[in-house]
Each structure stands twice: as C-alpha cells, then as structure tokens.
Design an enzyme around this catalytic site. Structure first.
Site, PDB file in Angstrom:
ATOM      1  N   LYS A   1       5.572   1.475  -8.589  1.00 35.10           N
ATOM      2  CA  LYS A   1       5.194   2.720  -7.909  1.00 35.10           C
ATOM      3  C   LYS A   1       5.127   2.493  -6.397  1.00 35.10           C
ATOM      4  CE  LYS A   1       2.888   4.391 -12.034  1.00 35.10           C
ATOM      5  NZ  LYS A   1       1.631   4.457 -12.796  1.00 35.10           N
TER       6      LYS A   1
ATOM      7  N   GLN B   1      -4.477   3.944 -12.840  1.00 38.25           N
ATOM      8  CA  GLN B   1      -3.556   3.237 -13.732  1.00 38.25           C
ATOM      9  C   GLN B   1      -4.239   3.005 -15.079  1.00 38.25           C
ATOM     10  OE1 GLN B   1      -0.259   2.515 -12.961  1.00 38.25           O
ATOM     11  NE2 GLN B   1      -0.141   2.030 -15.139  1.00 38.25           N
TER      12      GLN B   1
ATOM     13  N   ASP C   1      -0.861  13.163 -11.950  1.00 41.29           N
ATOM     14  CA  ASP C   1      -0.541  12.777 -13.331  1.00 41.29           C
ATOM     15  C   ASP C   1      -0.655  13.974 -14.270  1.00 41.29           C
ATOM     16  OD1 ASP C   1       0.453  10.235 -13.675  1.00 41.29           O
ATOM     17  OD2 ASP C   1      -1.514   9.258 -13.703  1.00 41.29           O
TER      18      ASP C   1
END
Lengths: 364, 364
Positions: free
Chosen positions: B121, B165, B188
C-alpha cells in the site's frame, strides 16, 4: 393548519381476555419471552469449512413423487399469542413505571389500502395498551410538512416508535423523509444503519424490519428449521426482500435472491426448501415453482378487483395458494399469514424501544 | 511513547511513465473516468415482472462437452492502468489546488503478511502521488492506544482515508475500533452505514469496500456481463463475501451466498455463471465445482509453507487454479488477480475522498 392530529390513549385489554390467549402449553413455552427469535449476534458462529464435505442426500427426488397437503401457517393465531404476551408486558411496565409505550404514524393522502393498514395498527395498539398518535396530512402536502411532523414526534418523549405509512405520493422523497426519523424510534428498521447492522455478522440492529422479523418468527414458532436450508427470496425491495434475505442468512440459510432480471426464477425456486415470495405480483409463484415439501411464506398482499367483496376488492398473495397447498409442506394464507405477524412485530419493536428508553428489563 | 509514526510524502510518477500506460485505445475509452464501475444508484431499475417468462436456454449443457482454456484475468495489468489514471488525476489536483490526497494506516503487531500488505500500500501510494502516514503499534497495545491513533488521523486535515490493517490481535475489539474511524475517511467502507447504503437500492455508500469494488471492476474491464447472470459467492465475511454479494446484486446478478452451513455448495457453485471464492480455504473450489465456461474470481490469499520460496511461504487461492484453467472461461490468478485490484481501489477511494474534501471535480 393543514393537518389533523388524532391522539388515542389505548385501553388495556381486560385481564380475562389476555389470559384466554395463553393456553397452558403456550404459556409454559413462552412464559419468559415474547418471541422465539433470538438476538442476532447470539447466532454468530465462525464458519468452519471442511474440505471433505458430505453431499446432501437427494431425498427430495423421492418426495417429488408424493402429494402433500400443506399445513396452513396461521399468522392470525400466532400473532394473537404474541400480542397477548406484549399486552402482559405493557401492563407490567405500566404497573411498575406508570408509563406505557407510544407509537406514532404519519399518514399522507387517502389511499384506501393505507387507511386500512393504519386502522389495523391503531386497533392492535389499543388492544395491547400502547398509546397511539397519528398525524394525517393531505395528498398534496410538502416534504417540509412531513418532516416537521416527524420532528415533533422525534422530540415527543411519550413516543417510542414512529412510522411513515408507505407508499408516499410520488412528489415526496421517501428516502429523505425516512432519514428524518430518529434512529432510536425507527421501529420499521428501514434506516441504512439498521440494514447494515442486520447484514453484518457480529452486529445487532436497533430494530429488525417488521415484515422480515414476522416471517422468521412465523417459521420459528411453526418449528421450521432454517439453518442449512436452501432459501429463495423472490423480490429484493429495500423494505421486504432485501432485509429478509439478510435475516435468513444470519439464521444460516443458504439464500438466493431472485428478481425481475433473473433468467430462470422457476428453476431456482424449485430447488429451495424455504420460499419467500415478496415480488408484489399476484399469483407469480405457481405450483411448478415449488419443491415438493417446501415451506412457502407469501408476503404478497395484492388488491384485485372483486365486485362480490364488501370493499370492491380482495387481497391475493404472490403465490397461487391452491397449487401451493397440494405441493408445499406448509404455506401462509393471504390474508391471515404474514400481515398480522407484521403488525405484531411493529408492536414488539415499539415495546422494545420503550423498554430501552425506560431502562426497563423483563426481570423487573 | 510506544508507537512510531512514519510519514512519507510520495513522489509523483514521471510523466513518461504515466503516458506509457495509456495505450491509444485505453486512453480513448477511459479518458474521462478512472473506473468502469458506474455510480450504484445509476444502476437502479424498477423490477418489472412478467408472468410469461422465458426459460433460460440450456446452452451450458452443450458447453459442458467442451474443454475451455481459461483467459487469465490479469489484475496486475488492469490495476496498473487504473493506478496510472489515478496518478494523472492526483497530479492535476496538485497543479490546481496545491494539495494531494493523504492515506493513513494503523498497523498493530508484526504479522508478516500484514507487513507485506502495508508495504504494498505504501509503494502504491508513493507511485500515484498520494501522501502516506503510518502508525505502527506493538502487538500488546491497548484499545485506547489504537483509538487514540485513529482519532488523531480523524482530525488531521491532510488525511482523507484511514485504514486499520486487519486482522487485529484477538484482545482488541475490531468492530469497536473500526467504528471510531470518521465516516468521511472510512476508505475501506466497513462501517455498517456504508454496508447498509451498499445493500439498499436508491442509496449510494460513501465508499464501496475495496476488494468487492476491485472484483466488479475486474469483471467490467474484462467485458464480463453481470446483469442477469447467476453468481455464487463462497464465503460471507463482513469485509468480502457479504459486500460482494450485495454489490453483484446491485449490478442485477442473481446471487446465492454459500457458507460453511450450506449442504451442497458444489451443486450451487456448478450452476453459476460467475463464481467468487472468498472462503479463505486453500483449494476449496475444485474443477467439479465449476460450470464449464464460468468466470472465476479467486479472492483467497492463503499463505502455505514453501521452503523453496524466498519468504518460506507462498500464496495460494481458494480455487484449484490448474483445474479452473481447464473448465472456466476466465479466471483470476493468485497472486496477481484480485490483490492488486484491491490496492488500486484503496487509492481510488482515497482520491474520491480527497476530491470530496477539496470540492474538486473531474471537470476542473
């Protein structure tokens, strides 16, 4: 002043009437709970996949030789039992806190079917001792007027549930209006946050939409096992098809959702152990759509003209009832199936909301 | 001070590199948009049921005689094209507003796979010119520390997207922590309100979860039609299986969700035109699960030990790739299929969020 507000302080049911609904066996089974539906998060189990999976036996092939005579799932009777237990809880709440739950309805226009539904809700609320307030607005009212009425109910501490009777006239933005309802009073459970929490494992919505909740309760009280069963939901509306598919999945059914773009809905339907019809199309689901022995829940309430009927029309479901009774193991009638369960769940959600507001628990 | 914060101001890609990704045909097709995925509410069509429905033709029966050689859906290549268009947009934003999007990641503990994902990322953000900030916390940190770090990013105006994460260590409450992320920065898309808006027709979530969004984009850019197709989603996790089933339904597929309680997943899978495997079980989906000619999207990224590999393990999918290539019409590899698409969608969501924050439109 374009609106009229009707306030009804509902009378409690007489004790003898409430008692008569609780037969000894029912009162033993449900003495400490109103519904059989458990809290959703209590259903959450970690998905543990096995690589050596058993194939399902194909007993259904044998069943297809048989002719079933379906059990009629009597929503009226089951809802009556639930209303009785709600009445008892409301009465206890009143004795201990000197307060009762309050339900408010906004009705726009003069649709005959909407007026009938609201009348049913008023009378059901009265029966169980829930206060009922209604604001009726004319067909040509503005969005501002509807939102204004909603805001007043949002701020009214005697109101614990607010519903807007749908459908609204075309010129009103339904999503925008529903969004004004306070989350804590959204007893219809149509807010996207409620739908998200209904969908997600580990989460618990404040309210489960009434019709889907009523369908599951009907299945559970009729002894139908949901876990591991193949279920098909016909229709994907935000207020019925979608939430019932999510709720069946939370109960560990394997769910397929069929809609107008599905190429062979009949084939998918015919493979399903539980069929929920919520398309709004009279007699869409014929006998050829049913797996022999399936359980059929008919959410459709379609008015069709009938000059012989008192009101000039009668209600029919999405399922061809006659054909279903010969093939299914159980089927809900229309009317008298899902309809009364929906109303009972509305009362149930309103009671739950009041209990939260009063911090009143069942053990008090 | 138990945490270390790494702040990386990513360099923009050189102009020649960005141009080289845009072949003439691609630049014509996508000159004015980054993704093929349309706004969800633009897909909404009223379900119009016909009572005389055509049965689907059974051409698949003939297809089953054939042996396919599957087209490999190259997520790396498609993601590269998307990243290139994002880089170009970020560069234009920088020229016109002197600002760029910012992405923040919270990493707890030292899981090898999580560290790899975060590294990917960081490097993807650098490439497209998105600022990247990371807070790394030790394995035994408290919920308070994680929430504190999140709150700082919530308040940081240079940050437009925040991700935690996953998975988090067992002692931390994932749902509670994710709930702290500001809705406007939840790139997300895991917030229940986003999931609710994803599920409901007529609604538009602020962010679509990255992996499901990447799967749909992969299908659309590969020319796979979704409307009217039978799709099966294997797995029902809140972050992949559930949202992808909802998204496929918004695109008018007929969706079945298969999970660990499904009695005969193989049979349901074998009837599906599009199969999405997201169970997290290596090689769960064998050739016998596939309808000949189906399109197979493998979301599984399961590390299996491999002493010959550089890191001592390699990633395998949920689908037996060798068998799928002989039966499917198209299949995603692992790695190099859904993975890079997920990262590209994260960048895409972060850019969208920054555009909203800056009130920056594509037409400026």
């Amino acid at each position: 002043m374009r609106e009229r507000t009707v306030s009804i302080v509902a009378a409690l049911w007489p004790i003898w009437l409430r008692k008569s609904f609780l037969t000894p066996s029912i009162s033993r089974a449900f003495s400490d709970q109103i519904l059989k539906s458990p809290a959703l998060s209590s259903l959450d189990i970690t998905d543990s996949w096995s690589s050596t999976r058993k194939k399902s036996d194909h007993s259904s092939t044998q069943e297809s030789q048989n002719n079933w005579t379906a059990k009629i799932l009597d929503g009226n009777a089951i809802a009556k039992g639930i209303r009785s237990r709600i009445a008892s809880e409301v009465s206890r709440m009143n004795e201990l806190t000197a307060r009762v739950p309050g339900l408010a309805v906004i009705l726009v226009g003069q649709r005959r079917d909407s007026e009938t539904y609201v009348r049913n809700k008023i009378s059901a609320s009265e029966e169980v001792g829930i206060n009922f307030k209604m604001t009726a607005l004319p067909e040509n009212c503005t969005e501002y007027e509807v939102c204004n009425a909603l805001s007043r109910f949002n701020e009214d501490p005697s109101i614990h549930g607010i519903i807007v009777q749908l459908p609204l006239p075309q010129h009103l933005d339904e999503a925008k209006i529903l969004n004004v309802i306070s989350l804590e009073k959204d007893v219809d459970g149509f807010h996207p946050l409620n739908i998200g929490n209904l969908a997600m494992q580990g989460m618990e919505p404040l309210f489960i939409p009434c019709t889907p909740k009523g369908c599951i309760e009907l299945l559970l009280q009729s002894g139908v096992e949901i876990m591991g069963k193949k279920a098909v939901v016909i229709g994907r509306s935000n207020i019925v098809g979608l939430p019932i598919s999510l709720l069946l999945q939370r109960h560990h059914a394997t769910v397929s959702v069929v809609h107008a773009f599905t190429k062979d809905p009949e084939k998918i339907a015919r493979e399903s152990d539980i069929l929920v019809a919520a398309a709004g199309v009279p007699n869409l689901v014929r006998g050829s759509w049913l797996k022999p022995g399936a359980v059929v829940i008919d959410v459709g309430t379609n008015p069709v003209e009938d000059p012989r009927s008192e009101h000039g029309y009668r209600l029919v479901g999405d399922v061809c009832f006659e054909e279903a009774t010969r093939l299914a193991s159980a089927v809900t009638p229309v009317p008298g199936g899902v309809g009364p369960m929906t109303v009972a769940m509305l009362l149930c959600n309103t009671l739950e909301s009041a209990k939260r507001a009063f911090k009143f628990t069942s053990n008090e």
